[in-house]
Design an enzyme around this catalytic site. Structure first.
Site, mmCIF file in Angstrom:
data_model
loop_
_atom_site.group_PDB
_atom_site.id
_atom_site.type_symbol
_atom_site.label_atom_id
_atom_site.label_comp_id
_atom_site.label_asym_id
_atom_site.label_seq_id
_atom_site.Cartn_x
_atom_site.Cartn_y
_atom_site.Cartn_z
ATOM 1 N NE ARG A 198 -4.271 -1.743 0.745
ATOM 2 C CZ ARG A 198 -5.246 -1.739 1.658
ATOM 3 N NH1 ARG A 198 -5.315 -0.764 2.547
ATOM 4 N NH2 ARG A 198 -6.136 -2.701 1.667
ATOM 5 C CG ASP A 205 -14.159 7.383 4.939
ATOM 6 O OD1 ASP A 205 -14.967 6.444 4.923
ATOM 7 O OD2 ASP A 205 -12.917 7.210 4.966
#
Length: 286
Positions: free
Chosen positions: A48, A156
């Protein structure tokens, strides 16, 4: 050319993330976002982070960690780092029993109280499939209830998914769970057919507001008289202590009689909250 870029040109291959640097990253990520990062996630985390290495022109993950922790790079990189490691699985009408409950019981009960506006919070909205699903349900319900309106706050921790949610654009595959009638009413196709993309109609997008919010914060700058709070499939990434803290804060923003929706694999067992369970992973504030 930067020092890091020069090193990158000389390096035959990128180094693997060291155990020490993995632990430093895992500790920071959990402290900041609540997301657990056990040892078996080490390879995933390294993968990632590679896009951040490309963006910063840093040669490998260990050099990136040196930049974060020894060169005070965290201040500039925290949001990008968290964006890279968050998991954002979402879909329209996910866990449909929740929406069935809203239509059959939750919304009629709220309307019976004489409310003029139903306030809803999607606290981990990802790319927007959840709050846009809620908006479709609310639009249909309010159409039958004279004088009733609604608003949906969408938050978020990941800025990248918030940008996608604000745009309201989705792939053809993403909208498969949406009925044909709702597609015709709430969705529109891209003018360029080769893009195979649809967009939420502006009338529905206008009912949603968006903001970045970290559920690990000690307090949330949000109204405390909300009627419905969705916090689904995010608690599974937290340990039990963090789950309890987040759930208590969420309940502080619910009005008495308001509803809290959790993911079907999540539980409040062992956590003292001012709610009663009224359906599978649906709770009502006392």
């Amino acid at each position: 050319m930067s020092r890091h870029a020069a090193v990158a040109l000389q390096a035959p291959e990128a180094e693997q993330l060291s155990a020490r640097n993995f632990q430093r990253l895992a500790t920071f990520i959990q402290d900041y976002s609540g997301i657990k990062m056990p040892a078996n996630k080490r390879t995933m985390l390294e993968g990632r982070l590679r896009r951040r290495m490309r963006a910063t022109r840093i040669p490998d993950v260990n050099a990136y960690c040196h930049f974060l922790f020894e060169e005070d790079g965290l201040a500039a990189e925290t949001i990008h780092l968290i964006d890279a490691v968050t998991t954002n699985k979402t879909e329209f009408f996910r866990e449909p029993a929740h929406f069935d409950f809203l239509v059959a019981k939750g919304l009629p009960a709220l309307a019976a109280k004489g409310k003029r506006e139903i306030k809803i919070w999607s606290s981990a909205c990802s790319t927007g499939a959840e709050p846009y699903t809620i908006a479709m349900i609310m639009d249909e319900f309010c159409e039958k209830q004279r004088g009733l309106d609604y608003s949906i706050l969408c938050t978020d921790i990941c800025t990248e998914v918030l940008d996608q949610a604000i745009a309201g654009r989705f792939s053809e595959q993403m909208i498969e769970p949406v009925s044909m009638a709702r597609r015709q009413r709430y969705l529109m196709r891209a003018r360029d057919a080769s893009r195979a993309e649809i967009r939420i109609k502006p009338e529905l997008r206008g009912k949603l507001s968006f903001a970045r919010l970290n559920l690990m914060d000690d307090a949330y700058p949000i109204e405390t008289d909300l009627d419905v709070v969705f916090c689904r499939n995010i608690l599974i990434y937290f340990d039990k202590v963090t789950q309890a803290k987040v759930l208590k804060r969420l309940c502080n923003h619910l009005a008495p009689g308001g509803y809290l929706f959790l993911g079907h694999s999540e539980s409040i067992v062992g956590i003292d909250l001012p709610v009663v369970q009224i359906a599978n992973t649906v709770f009502q504030k006392r």
